[in-house]
Design an enzyme around this catalytic site. Structure first.
Site, PDB file in Angstrom:
ATOM      1  N   CYS A  20      17.344  54.824 128.244  1.00  0.00           N
ATOM      2  CA  CYS A  20      18.378  54.315 127.336  1.00  0.00           C
ATOM      3  C   CYS A  20      19.745  54.795 127.766  1.00  0.00           C
ATOM      4  O   CYS A  20      19.901  55.812 128.431  1.00  0.00           O
ATOM      5  CB  CYS A  20      18.098  54.741 125.896  1.00  0.00           C
ATOM      6  SG  CYS A  20      19.022  56.172 125.364  1.00  0.00           S
ATOM      7  N   ILE A  21      20.753  54.018 127.405  1.00  0.00           N
ATOM      8  CA  ILE A  21      22.122  54.361 127.782  1.00  0.00           C
ATOM      9  C   ILE A  21      22.863  54.817 126.524  1.00  0.00           C
ATOM     10  O   ILE A  21      22.751  54.171 125.498  1.00  0.00           O
ATOM     11  CB  ILE A  21      22.845  53.156 128.426  1.00  0.00           C
ATOM     12  CG1 ILE A  21      22.021  52.644 129.605  1.00  0.00           C
ATOM     13  CG2 ILE A  21      24.223  53.558 128.892  1.00  0.00           C
ATOM     14  CD1 ILE A  21      22.321  51.217 129.982  1.00  0.00           C
TER      15      ILE A  21
END
Lengths: 99, 136, 110
Positions: free
Chosen positions: C109-110
């Site tokens: 995930c960012i």
């Protein structure tokens, strides 16, 4: 003697070596990836089935279910749970683990 | 981020729960696919066991990660090659495998099969054609 | 470290994510939202419900790109863009929304 095998016969020769050393009347328990050896109609099934005339083969049911092969187990292989595994080890005087 | 799209082929050869390879591979696939690369998977040898239907790990105390293969279509993973010979050796057919699909946005989200059976010859070209081959 | 929900303490990690996703209730979600200073609206809950359903089916939290595409498909094109999702969850839709939904941090995930 109870032989226990936890490797897939398609990946390692543990089950093959085990079967070639197992005395008549001994027991083999397949567990973890060893249960893949119990699949009906596989390239290994015939080898295991012929050995089953002289030895008793068990497979650990939780591992069979985990791998999605519960409806494919060769007829005559006995499914056991963890308690059954413990009972087998207690019943046989020696255990040989084929890693 | 680079705009060059490379073709990645992940070769999966291990059964799912006896070792950690299958799960590690799946996590790398998810990360790689999130970066919009052309990601393809090949299941051969005991790797075909990763995508069998009906896995139930409740009694072995491990997470059943087979449902996650179903999400790969959302990550634009459209090609999941399966070695025909490996299936046959293991007494399996394509009906024993998960029903994996991807949705084609250009055709109003039409569902298409992700699984493609391949023979040894086709596997050779798959590996030759990929820019990067990652083997687990 | 824990999170107090209706008089019961739920276990969380050092970043405040629930350790056991089965502990999640809507009330727990509301408490988790407070720790992120989010004012929850129906639009927020719509995304939260979506994430929980997605996790239930696939055993993962989707990456942002996948989340936006899937939300757009399910809830309409006007919602399937990162602007809409970042307005709801300013510190990252995947990260913040997953926390409120009681899910583990998303892979990659960012």
């Amino acid at each position: 003697m109870l032989h226990i095998v936890n490797k897939s016969p398609f990946d390692k020769n543990s089950l093959e070596s085990c079967l070639s050393c197992a005395q008549d009347g001994s027991a083999v328990l397949l567990y973890e990836d060893g249960v893949y050896g119990a699949i009906k109609g596989s390239a290994y099934a015939e080898r295991l089935q012929s050995a089953m005339s002289n030895i008793t083969v068990y497979a650990l049911e939780p591992d069979v279910k985990a791998r999605g092969i519960a409806d494919k187990v060769i007829d005559g292989i006995k499914l056991v749970d963890y308690n059954g595994f413990v009972e087998l080890t207690a019943e046989k005087e020696a255990v040989n683990s084929w890693l | 981020m680079s705009s060059v799209i490379k073709q990645f082929l992940y070769v999966n050869r291990k059964a799912p729960y006896g070792t950690v390879y299958a799960l590690e591979s799946l996590e790398v696939v998810l990360i790689g696919a999130a970066f919009e690369q052309d990601v393809r998977l090949l299941f051969m040898d005991d790797g075909v066991f990763q995508i069998t239907k009906g896995q139930d790990t409740a009694d072995i105390g491990m997470k059943n990660f087979s449902p996650t293969y179903g999400a790969l279509g959302d990550y634009d993973v459209k090609y999941m090659y399966v070695c025909k010979q490996s299936l046959e050796e293991r007494g399996l057919t394509v009906d024993d495998l998960l029903d994996l699909k991807w949705e084609d946005e250009d055709e109003d989200w039409a569902e298409k099969d992700s699984i493609i059976l391949v023979d040894r010859e086709e596997m050779k070209s798959l590996m030759t054609d990929a820019d990067v081959v990652l083997s687990f | 470290m824990g999170l107090m929900v209706e008089g019961k303490e739920l276990d969380t990690d050092e970043e405040g994510y629930l350790l056991d996703l089965n502990d999640w209730t809507r009330a727990a979600g509301a408490e988790l939202a407070k720790t992120e200073s989010l004012e929850m609206t129906d639009s927020h809950w719509e995304v939260i419900d979506f994430l929980r359903e997605y996790y239930d089916e696939y055993q993962i939290a989707p990456a942002v790109r996948v989340l936006t595409k899937a939300i757009g498909k399910k809830l309409g094109k006007d919602k399937g863009n990162s602007k809409y999702l970042y307005e709801l969850f300013p510190y990252g839709p995947a990260k913040q929304a997953c926390k409120v939904a009681g899910l583990p941090k998303p892979t990659g995930c960012i």
